[in-house]
Design a protein around this motif. Structure first.
Motif, PDB file in Angstrom:
ATOM      1  N   GLU A 152     -37.272-100.141 -36.726  1.00  0.00           N
ATOM      2  CA  GLU A 152     -37.530 -99.506 -35.436  1.00  0.00           C
ATOM      3  C   GLU A 152     -37.724 -98.001 -35.537  1.00  0.00           C
ATOM      4  N   GLU A 153     -37.281 -97.405 -36.646  1.00  0.00           N
ATOM      5  CA  GLU A 153     -37.460 -95.973 -36.876  1.00  0.00           C
ATOM      6  C   GLU A 153     -38.450 -95.717 -38.012  1.00  0.00           C
ATOM      7  N   CYS A 154     -39.311 -96.679 -38.294  1.00  0.00           N
ATOM      8  CA  CYS A 154     -40.328 -96.580 -39.345  1.00  0.00           C
ATOM      9  C   CYS A 154     -39.737 -96.463 -40.745  1.00  0.00           C
ATOM     10  N   GLY A 155     -38.422 -96.586 -40.876  1.00  0.00           N
ATOM     11  CA  GLY A 155     -37.812 -96.517 -42.197  1.00  0.00           C
ATOM     12  C   GLY A 155     -36.569 -95.654 -42.225  1.00  0.00           C
ATOM     13  N   VAL A 156     -36.576 -94.626 -43.055  1.00  0.00           N
ATOM     14  CA  VAL A 156     -35.383 -93.847 -43.390  1.00  0.00           C
ATOM     15  C   VAL A 156     -34.957 -92.919 -42.254  1.00  0.00           C
ATOM     16  N   VAL A 157     -33.631 -92.883 -41.993  1.00  0.00           N
ATOM     17  CA  VAL A 157     -33.092 -91.908 -41.031  1.00  0.00           C
ATOM     18  C   VAL A 157     -32.000 -91.040 -41.652  1.00  0.00           C
ATOM     19  N   SER A 158     -31.369 -91.494 -42.731  1.00  0.00           N
ATOM     20  CA  SER A 158     -30.356 -90.660 -43.385  1.00  0.00           C
ATOM     21  C   SER A 158     -30.416 -90.862 -44.890  1.00  0.00           C
ATOM     22  N   VAL A 159     -29.928 -89.847 -45.613  1.00  0.00           N
ATOM     23  CA  VAL A 159     -29.977 -89.868 -47.080  1.00  0.00           C
ATOM     24  C   VAL A 159     -28.672 -89.324 -47.646  1.00  0.00           C
ATOM     25  N   LEU A 160     -28.143 -90.030 -48.642  1.00  0.00           N
ATOM     26  CA  LEU A 160     -27.066 -89.497 -49.470  1.00  0.00           C
ATOM     27  C   LEU A 160     -27.732 -88.993 -50.744  1.00  0.00           C
ATOM     28  N   GLY A 161     -27.765 -87.676 -50.907  1.00  0.00           N
ATOM     29  CA  GLY A 161     -28.605 -87.072 -51.922  1.00  0.00           C
ATOM     30  C   GLY A 161     -28.110 -87.168 -53.349  1.00  0.00           C
ATOM     31  N   VAL A 162     -28.926 -86.675 -54.245  1.00  0.00           N
ATOM     32  CA  VAL A 162     -28.652 -86.725 -55.678  1.00  0.00           C
ATOM     33  C   VAL A 162     -27.345 -86.012 -56.015  1.00  0.00           C
ATOM     34  N   ALA A 163     -27.129 -84.842 -55.438  1.00  0.00           N
ATOM     35  CA  ALA A 163     -25.927 -84.060 -55.765  1.00  0.00           C
ATOM     36  C   ALA A 163     -24.651 -84.812 -55.433  1.00  0.00           C
ATOM     37  N   PRO A 172     -18.244 -85.713 -59.080  1.00  0.00           N
ATOM     38  CA  PRO A 172     -17.044 -86.559 -59.022  1.00  0.00           C
ATOM     39  C   PRO A 172     -16.034 -86.111 -57.973  1.00  0.00           C
ATOM     40  N   SER A 173     -16.102 -84.864 -57.547  1.00  0.00           N
ATOM     41  CA  SER A 173     -15.145 -84.378 -56.550  1.00  0.00           C
ATOM     42  C   SER A 173     -15.405 -84.952 -55.163  1.00  0.00           C
ATOM     43  N   VAL A 174     -16.602 -85.532 -54.948  1.00  0.00           N
ATOM     44  CA  VAL A 174     -16.913 -86.156 -53.653  1.00  0.00           C
ATOM     45  C   VAL A 174     -17.305 -87.619 -53.865  1.00  0.00           C
ATOM     46  N   ALA A 175     -16.655 -88.270 -54.823  1.00  0.00           N
ATOM     47  CA  ALA A 175     -16.981 -89.659 -55.150  1.00  0.00           C
ATOM     48  C   ALA A 175     -16.805 -90.585 -53.953  1.00  0.00           C
ATOM     49  N   HIS A 176     -15.927 -90.195 -53.007  1.00  0.00           N
ATOM     50  CA  HIS A 176     -15.708 -91.035 -51.824  1.00  0.00           C
ATOM     51  C   HIS A 176     -16.974 -91.160 -50.984  1.00  0.00           C
ATOM     52  N   ARG A 177     -17.893 -90.233 -51.141  1.00  0.00           N
ATOM     53  CA  ARG A 177     -19.126 -90.281 -50.355  1.00  0.00           C
ATOM     54  C   ARG A 177     -20.103 -91.353 -50.830  1.00  0.00           C
ATOM     55  N   LEU A 178     -19.858 -91.947 -51.974  1.00  0.00           N
ATOM     56  CA  LEU A 178     -20.750 -93.003 -52.459  1.00  0.00           C
ATOM     57  C   LEU A 178     -20.787 -94.202 -51.531  1.00  0.00           C
ATOM     58  N   VAL A 179     -19.781 -94.343 -50.666  1.00  0.00           N
ATOM     59  CA  VAL A 179     -19.801 -95.445 -49.695  1.00  0.00           C
ATOM     60  C   VAL A 179     -20.325 -94.976 -48.338  1.00  0.00           C
ATOM     61  N   SER A 180     -20.847 -93.757 -48.283  1.00  0.00           N
ATOM     62  CA  SER A 180     -21.438 -93.271 -47.030  1.00  0.00           C
ATOM     63  C   SER A 180     -22.950 -93.422 -47.093  1.00  0.00           C
ATOM     64  N   ALA A 181     -23.580 -93.264 -45.931  1.00  0.00           N
ATOM     65  CA  ALA A 181     -25.040 -93.320 -45.849  1.00  0.00           C
ATOM     66  C   ALA A 181     -25.639 -91.926 -45.811  1.00  0.00           C
ATOM     67  N   GLY A 182     -24.827 -90.921 -46.107  1.00  0.00           N
ATOM     68  CA  GLY A 182     -25.333 -89.563 -46.196  1.00  0.00           C
ATOM     69  C   GLY A 182     -25.522 -88.895 -44.849  1.00  0.00           C
ATOM     70  N   LYS A 183     -26.440 -87.932 -44.809  1.00  0.00           N
ATOM     71  CA  LYS A 183     -26.699 -87.147 -43.611  1.00  0.00           C
ATOM     72  C   LYS A 183     -28.088 -87.452 -43.059  1.00  0.00           C
ATOM     73  N   ALA A 184     -28.256 -87.175 -41.776  1.00  0.00           N
ATOM     74  CA  ALA A 184     -29.560 -87.365 -41.137  1.00  0.00           C
ATOM     75  C   ALA A 184     -30.622 -86.530 -41.853  1.00  0.00           C
ATOM     76  N   ILE A 185     -31.800 -87.109 -42.039  1.00  0.00           N
ATOM     77  CA  ILE A 185     -32.893 -86.379 -42.670  1.00  0.00           C
ATOM     78  C   ILE A 185     -33.516 -85.416 -41.657  1.00  0.00           C
ATOM     79  N   HIS A 186     -34.411 -84.574 -42.133  1.00  0.00           N
ATOM     80  CA  HIS A 186     -35.124 -83.642 -41.266  1.00  0.00           C
ATOM     81  C   HIS A 186     -35.776 -84.407 -40.115  1.00  0.00           C
TER      82      HIS A 186
END
Length: 518
Positions: A308-319, A324-338
């Motif tokens: 419904e949104e043509c695809g991607v709305v958020s990204v968990l980036g490469v960094a 390893p200090s933010v390893a807990h974020r691997l289970v998140s969907a990241g932040k909204a894209i531009h």
């Protein structure tokens, strides 16, 4: 590029800027931007010669093939729309989609020609079936019979030119009408986030009936990048192409990544050209995550989105994948894209919830579809008056703006990148004479992320034969939708109003897991 408002203008732009650069490679063949544009214009002329008018639909039933993109781009020029059929559907489901789209032309690959012949009498709107590829190819002659169309229709930003089907809560798929405005916004936002430009080489491995196939292709086309297309998402072929064609960008679902990691000699290949490996559309098991990060260090990013949104709305980036200090974020969907806004709301009232509290994920952007084809009530239910899409996914946002998708408001199951609504399976199972009551839930699976499980209550005086139930489903549903297991219970848990408490059914299977849905 920011002034272009439709994909006909996009194609003309790159034809003028890079006429002799390669636009698409497929199976040992390649097409330059000049050649692609000429084929699209012949395609548009052939659609007009067939009597198609703006607002009408064609349909494609095939594995990946450049002709599907040509048809989509020609639809943009004529004002028609390409309804791309999920080739994994069972025959009755294919019939439903083609008839729902009211497709006048049906393009089929050689693997599906026999099935379509058997279904032909059930497709009243289809005036002609055109075979693509193989020894009986009719598509090339269909193109060659026309001179290139020189007068594209005056496309409006909100005209639909591609229609992708999503599974429905009522058990029937809905056609999401994707527009020039939405697709161009998505392409602009994703390309900016992924640093994709004219020098990029984008691998298209996922099926074109999925936003991970068609929308990803249109991102590349919008940027003048080269597309390297695979007919099927074969893990060995994926690696061969990454290395041989020096791919810079790709999108793979976790189930395919799991198979890629097991290809003999995978670790000995040269992937140095790769800049972004996006993954998403289903849960990523942590063992697969760890293996993939070792195989593709410094390029992996997770994407979350929807048709419904043509695809991607958020990204968990490469960094975030490498720190390893933010390893807990691997289970998140990241932040909204531009260009995308995301907030968490209470499903019943629509009021925003406090940071960290669960609710329904709401999204607002120019990427939005124009609505569901012929389903005004479903469209009205999906959007608020001020343009927010009610995603149907549950989750929360942390204080740093990271999105966590923790459950599905509508009980959708995502298995290997395929969206499955329990209602589709339940409407089949409830017809079985031995079943009195049924609920379908998603349970963890190391290969597919999660798979459907049927929880059934036997009809009075009847006994449940599990093998018979599974076989019953296989005859009536696409294989990926069939329950992989059946539990027999005395009664299903319900609340005081009689609604089945699926969260109670799911709980034992997900106990102790950080559920990750992307």
């Amino acid at each position: 590029m920011t002034t272009l408002t439709d994909f006909t203008a996009v194609l003309a732009h790159w034809e003028a800027q890079r006429p002799d650069a390669t636009a698409i490679t497929f199976g040992g063949s390649k097409w330059t931007w000049r050649e692609l544009a000429a084929r699209v214009r012949r395609n548009a002329a052939a659609q007009r010669a067939a009597g198609l008018r703006p607002g009408e639909r064609i349909a494609v039933l095939d594995f990946n093939h450049p002709s599907c993109l040509e048809l989509t781009l020609a639809c943009a020029q004529v004002g028609t729309a390409n309804a791309i059929v999920n080739f994994r559907l069972a025959p009755p489901e294919m019939v439903y989609v083609i008839n729902d789209a009211e497709a006048r032309l049906l393009f089929v690959g050689p693997e599906f020609a026999g099935a379509v012949e058997q279904l032909r009498a059930q497709l009243p709107t289809v005036e002609r079936v055109i075979r693509i590829g193989g020894p009986d190819d009719e598509y090339e002659a269909w193109l060659a019979a026309q001179e290139p169309d020189a007068e594209p229709c005056s496309a409006q930003p909100d005209d639909c030119f591609v229609q992708l089907y999503t599974s429905g809560t009522t058990g029937f798929p809905k056609g999401a009408m994707l527009t020039h405005r939405g697709m161009l916004a998505h392409a602009r936002n994703v390309a900016l986030d992924q640093e994709m430009g004219p020098d990029a080489k984008a691998q298209v491995a996922m099926p074109l009936y999925h936003v991970g196939g068609t929308s990803y292709s249109l991102v590349a086309i919008s940027q003048g990048a080269r597309i390297a297309m695979l007919r099927l998402p074969d893990p060995a072929a994926v690696l061969d192409m990454l290395e041989a064609e020096k791919i810079t960008h790709t999108f793979l679902v976790p189930a395919l990544l799991a198979m890629v990691n097991k290809v003999p000699g995978a670790a000995g290949r040269d992937y140095s050209a790769l800049k972004r490996l996006s993954y998403g559309a289903s849960p990523m098991p942590l063992p697969v995550m760890r293996a993939s990060l070792a195989l593709f260090p410094g390029v992996m990013q997770q994407v979350y989105g929807m048709t419904e949104e043509c695809g991607v709305v958020s990204v968990l980036g490469v960094a975030d994948h490498m720190d390893p200090s933010v390893a807990h974020r691997l289970v998140s969907a990241g932040k909204a894209i531009h260009g995308v806004e995301i907030k968490i709301c209470e499903p019943g009232t629509g009021e925003p919830v406090p940071t960290g509290q669960p609710g329904e994920i709401w999204i607002r952007s120019e990427q939005r579809m124009s609505g569901y084809w012929h389903k005004p009530e479903a469209t009205a239910a999906a959007f608020t008056a001020d343009g927010w899409l009610r995603s149907g996914d549950g989750g929360h946002m942390d204080a740093d703006g990271y999105l966590y998708v923790t459950d599905r408001i509508k009980d959708m199951i995502i298995s290997g990148g395929e969206n499955i609504y329990p209602a589709e399976i339940e409407r089949v199972l409830v017809e079985h004479p031995c079943i009195d009551d049924v609920a379908v839930i998603g349970v963890p699976d190391e290969k597919w992320g999660e798979v459907p499980k049927a929880v059934v209550v036997a009809a009075p005086g009847r006994a449940i034969d599990v093998d018979d139930i599974l076989d019953y489903c296989r005859q009536r549903l696409a294989p990926f939708k069939c329950p992989k297991s059946v539990d027999v219970v005395a009664a299903l848990p319900r609340n005081p109003t009689g609604k089945i408490l699926k969260k109670d059914l799911r709980k034992p299977y997900w106990e102790g897991r950080e559920r990750q849905i992307v």
